[in-house]
Design a protein around this motif. Structure first.
Motif, PDB file in Angstrom:
ATOM      1  N   ALA A  81       0.250  -0.866  -0.113  1.00 50.30           N
ATOM      2  CA  ALA A  81      -0.268  -0.331   0.100  1.00 50.30           C
ATOM      3  C   ALA A  81       1.023   1.148  -0.148  1.00 50.30           C
ATOM      4  N   THR A  82       0.349   2.388  -0.255  1.00 49.94           N
ATOM      5  CA  THR A  82       0.634   3.786  -0.464  1.00 49.94           C
ATOM      6  C   THR A  82       0.622   4.670   1.024  1.00 49.94           C
ATOM      7  N   ARG A  83      -0.626   4.101   1.488  1.00 50.26           N
ATOM      8  CA  ARG A  83      -0.815   5.027   2.265  1.00 50.26           C
ATOM      9  C   ARG A  83      -1.663   4.239   3.447  1.00 50.26           C
ATOM     10  N   PHE A  84      -0.591   5.102   4.982  1.00 46.35           N
ATOM     11  CA  PHE A  84      -0.775   4.638   5.749  1.00 46.35           C
ATOM     12  C   PHE A  84      -1.541   4.764   6.250  1.00 46.35           C
ATOM     13  N   GLU A  85      -3.265   4.844   6.178  1.00 51.77           N
ATOM     14  CA  GLU A  85      -4.366   4.624   7.238  1.00 51.77           C
ATOM     15  C   GLU A  85      -4.653   3.277   7.338  1.00 51.77           C
ATOM     16  N   GLU A  86      -4.454   3.250   5.813  1.00 54.40           N
ATOM     17  CA  GLU A  86      -4.878   1.215   4.924  1.00 54.40           C
ATOM     18  C   GLU A  86      -4.991   0.328   6.233  1.00 54.40           C
ATOM     19  N   VAL A  87      -3.314   0.796   7.178  1.00 58.08           N
ATOM     20  CA  VAL A  87      -3.288  -0.097   8.080  1.00 58.08           C
ATOM     21  C   VAL A  87      -4.156   0.047   9.479  1.00 58.08           C
ATOM     22  N   LEU A  88      -4.988   1.568   9.538  1.00 55.21           N
ATOM     23  CA  LEU A  88      -5.073   1.545  11.261  1.00 55.21           C
ATOM     24  C   LEU A  88      -6.445   0.843  10.475  1.00 55.21           C
ATOM     25  N   ALA A  89      -7.132   1.020   9.248  1.00 52.50           N
ATOM     26  CA  ALA A  89      -8.777   0.667   9.690  1.00 52.50           C
ATOM     27  C   ALA A  89      -8.789  -0.557   9.454  1.00 52.50           C
ATOM     28  N   GLY A  90      -9.843  -1.215  10.472  1.00 50.36           N
ATOM     29  CA  GLY A  90     -10.489  -2.393  11.204  1.00 50.36           C
ATOM     30  C   GLY A  90      -9.470  -3.695  11.957  1.00 50.36           C
ATOM     31  N   ASP A  91      -9.399  -4.176  11.353  1.00 49.68           N
ATOM     32  CA  ASP A  91      -8.730  -5.824  12.839  1.00 49.68           C
ATOM     33  C   ASP A  91      -8.373  -6.349  11.703  1.00 49.68           C
ATOM     34  N   GLY A  92      -7.365  -5.698  11.024  1.00 49.76           N
ATOM     35  CA  GLY A  92      -6.510  -7.201  10.095  1.00 49.76           C
ATOM     36  C   GLY A  92      -5.349  -7.147  10.528  1.00 49.76           C
ATOM     37  N   VAL A  93      -5.167  -6.069  11.179  1.00 48.38           N
ATOM     38  CA  VAL A  93      -3.436  -5.615  11.693  1.00 48.38           C
ATOM     39  C   VAL A  93      -3.646  -5.577  13.365  1.00 48.38           C
ATOM     40  N   ASP A  94      -2.630  -5.852  14.110  1.00 45.22           N
ATOM     41  CA  ASP A  94      -2.927  -5.594  15.604  1.00 45.22           C
ATOM     42  C   ASP A  94      -1.934  -4.725  15.467  1.00 45.22           C
ATOM     43  N   ALA A  95      -0.353  -4.848  14.936  1.00 43.61           N
ATOM     44  CA  ALA A  95       0.456  -4.490  15.575  1.00 43.61           C
ATOM     45  C   ALA A  95       0.887  -3.647  14.028  1.00 43.61           C
TER      46      ALA A  95
END
Length: 709
Positions: free
Chosen positions: A442-456
């Motif tokens: 991805a190229t947007r930091f916001e993509e990893v903050l949305a939802g529950d797909g990422v713990d850390a």
């Protein structure tokens, strides 16, 4: 989106699926309509990539010396890993682009503007506004794609400073040479073109030059003598690409007394003094598109040079070329020998250098904007999951050299599930994401903050971004590992502390990896067993870095004390095992010391321990880069480069040595992953993180103000 990449390690040219790049402040997001393959430069890169390691070394002997020195300090295996990682970097090809603005974050441009830029061969490019210029009505996209090459030719001519009626030779009649011929003719000069290719000579003749082809028996020296009525050429522009030193020698031979030579191309530069001495010739190398090139203040931050003092910047050179195209004084249509769609562009690269090949235009289909601006792509799975991989799902933000070579492999080996890799332009996210087994790029930091797909979230971006990204991660309920430093200001640290206090169940950790180095942990155990206060001497023989390196910019990197010496403040805190109670700092090392980037730092601790940190930039590379010495109980422990731990009279310990350097990155990553999965106490106590980070910022501030206390 589709983009053409070159792997310098394998030599493979790729058409890759990349997420659309992120446009930075002061930049433009552009949908490409046409781009031009610069045959000379791009063929050189492709050929370098296809060469074996020995051939690469012969082409860059200065790099070989750096490798040898690194072997001496860091060991063979660490050095080989660094070399392979460097060669494995994907290189975006192309720098001659014409397209339409999708998004503008710069004054003077708006959505829908047609612009020429130095963007690459990609469906969408993100380019700083200073490297863009509006395309006049009547200039086609294909013609506008020649703007950057035209600016390179124009800058060489500006340095030559020809006057009306002068006789100028152009050696090398590739694309830039042909553009030089036309511009010089428009300038009122008589032009002699030199090239071994008869077809290119014929093309230059059509633009008004007299020509000579050595491959057909022509003698450039004799031709120049006749062309100049025996007086010699007023000037020479060298646009050839060859390793031979004879080209410059030939240019000197055909010049008149006090003639001028400007090098635009790439040729051998073993100059003969006698050539220049007798005629008092001048020789100058032209720097790309013009003033502003490679200046981050101009290109990245958008600070223009005063018009009255610097009439022709690189952007204004772009505009001048576009005006020549609009007026019809520059004709590029005869220079186009092939047109290909982006899907077939790799075929064109296979034909680079073929007889008759000159300018290749890559065309781009008008895809829907939603498809062009896709910011996340799924990655093919090429890496098998690490055996025993646990439940910690990580996203990594930043895919630079350190993250790709050290951090990401360390987290992968620790059993984490690698979900998303984020980089600003997407190229490194895709490249390293595939190699390390990420699911998405991805190229947007916001993509990893949305939802529950990422713990850390693992943050490995430039330093000025750390604080805001840490705050965003904590606010999104994510565990957070941030590569040092935690922040650049005390205000940012206060905000992070408050954000963490609002989410105390979230793990926050800074990449102070040296405290996790095996030999440092051994020192810590020995020190704990002896009890009582200790004295520490910590020396980082850091070496000099370029004055314009981003880490030295206080607004971006924070300077070297905050950015790197923080490791040693933390290491001293760890080995002392007691809270900091005071510090002093004195600048050292000449210019870098005056900038606050080299210092002698004294720390005191609550248990009576003391530490002296020598962060130096003017030492020789033959001395260990890092040395830690611990004095206590009539004995000394000395650690060199995280390879060898010596004992000088330490009870019950004779010393230890590792097979390879280990600065603790693997141990640091593993500790974070375990804490995410299992909970419990953080690997580094949170109070120590804030204590060390705040102390380092205060030390750096004192050094900049020169108070030293």
């Amino acid at each position: 989106m589709k983009q053409i990449l070159q792997n310098l390690g394998t030599g493979e040219t790729l058409l890759a699926d990349i997420p659309a790049p992120r446009v930075e402040p002061g930049g433009l997001l552009i949908a490409s309509r046409a781009s031009l393959i610069s045959a000379g430069t791009e063929r050189m890169l492709v050929d370098f990539g296809r060469a074996n390691l020995l051939q690469k070394a012969r082409q860059q002997p200065e790099k070989v010396l750096q490798v040898v020195q690194k072997i001496r300090t860091d060991g063979v295996w660490s050095t080989l890993d660094a070399v392979r990682s460097k060669l494995d970097q994907p290189l975006p090809l192309g720098y001659c682009n014409a397209g339409v603005v999708l998004e503008s974050r710069a004054d003077g441009f708006r959505r829908g503007d047609r612009v020429a830029s130095n963007g690459g061969h990609a469906e969408v490019v993100a380019v700083p506004a200073r490297l863009c210029a509006k395309i006049p009505d009547g200039v086609t996209d294909e013609a506008a794609a020649f703007t950057v090459l035209g600016a390179i030719a124009l800058q060489g001519i500006r340095l030559l400073a020809p006057t009306l009626g002068e006789r100028i030779a152009v050696i090398g009649l590739g694309l830039i040479g042909q553009l030089c011929v036309q511009m010089l003719r428009a300038h009122g000069c008589r032009v002699l073109g030199v090239d071994p290719d008869p077809a290119r000579c014929a093309l230059a003749r059509g633009f008004g030059a007299e020509v000579v082809a050595p491959s057909e028996g022509g003698d450039p020296v004799a031709a120049a003598r006749a062309f100049s009525d025996g007086r010699g050429m007023d000037g020479v522009v060298i646009t050839a690409s060859a390793r031979s030193d004879e080209i410059v020698h030939q240019a000197a031979q055909i010049c008149r007394q006090r003639g001028r030579i400007v090098l635009v191309g790439v040729v051998g530069l073993h100059l003969r003094r006698d050539d220049f001495y007798k005629k008092e010739l001048t020789f100058q190398v032209s720097c790309s598109y013009g003033p502003g090139r490679y200046d981050p203040e101009y290109e990245e931050k958008g600070h223009d040079y005063p018009f009255g003092l610097v009439r022709w910047t690189e952007q204004r050179n772009f505009e001048a070329v576009l005006e020549l195209l609009a007026d019809g004084r520059l004709d590029v249509a005869p220079l186009i020998t092939e047109r290909v769609e982006i899907d077939r562009a790799l075929d064109a690269y296979r034909r680079l250098g073929a007889v008759g090949s000159l300018g290749t235009i890559i065309r781009y289909p008008g895809r829907e904007e939603q498809a062009l601006r896709r910011r996340v792509v799924a990655l093919p799975i090429q890496q098998k999951p690490v055996a025993g991989a646990g439940g910690a799902r990580l996203a990594v933000v930043g895919a630079g050299n350190y993250a790709a070579r050290v951090l990401i492999p360390a987290f992968r080996r620790s059993g984490a599930q690698l979900d998303t890799l984020v980089s600003a332009k997407g190229v490194t996210a895709v490249h390293h994401g595939i190699r390390q087994g990420f699911s998405r790029a991805a190229t947007r930091f916001e993509e990893v903050l949305a939802g529950d797909g990422v713990d850390a979230v693992v943050i490995a971006t430039r330093h000025h971004l750390h604080a805001e990204q840490v705050l965003a991660a904590l606010d999104a309920g994510k565990h957070c590992f941030v590569e040092k430093p935690l922040a650049l200001t005390l205000g940012q640290i206060d905000r992070i502390r408050r954000a963490w206090e609002a989410h105390p169940d979230r793990l926050l950790m800074v990449g102070f990896n040296r405290r996790f180095a095996p030999l440092v942990e051994r020192m810590h155990r020995l020190r704990t067993a002896c009890g009582g206060p200790v004295t520490l001497l910590l020396t980082m023989n850091a070496g000099a870095i370029p004055a314009d390196h981003w880490t030295r910019d206080p607004a971006v990197g924070g300077g070297r004390i905050i950015g790197e010496a923080c490791h040693y403040v933390d290491l001293a805190r760890f080995l002392a095992g007691a809270p900091l109670t005071g510090f002093q700092a004195t600048a050292a090392g000449g210019e870098e010391g005056a900038r606050g980037d080299a210092a002698l730092i004294q720390l005191t601790f609550a248990d009576g321990s003391a530490a002296s940190i020598h962060y130096l930039t003017d030492g020789g590379k033959h001395f260990p880069k890092e040395r830690i010495e611990l004095f206590a109980q009539d004995a000394v422990l000395q650690l060199d480069n995280f390879l060898r731990l010596r004992s000088f009279g330490w009870p019950g310990f004779s010393g230890a040595r590792l097979r390879g350097q280990d600065k603790g990155q693997q141990g640091c990553a593993a500790a974070f992953v375990r804490a995410v999965e299992q909970g419990g106490e953080p690997p580094i106590p949170i109070d120590e993180l804030f204590e060390v980070s705040a102390a380092t910022i205060r030390i750096a501030d004192l050094l900049r103000r020169g108070s030293g206390r």
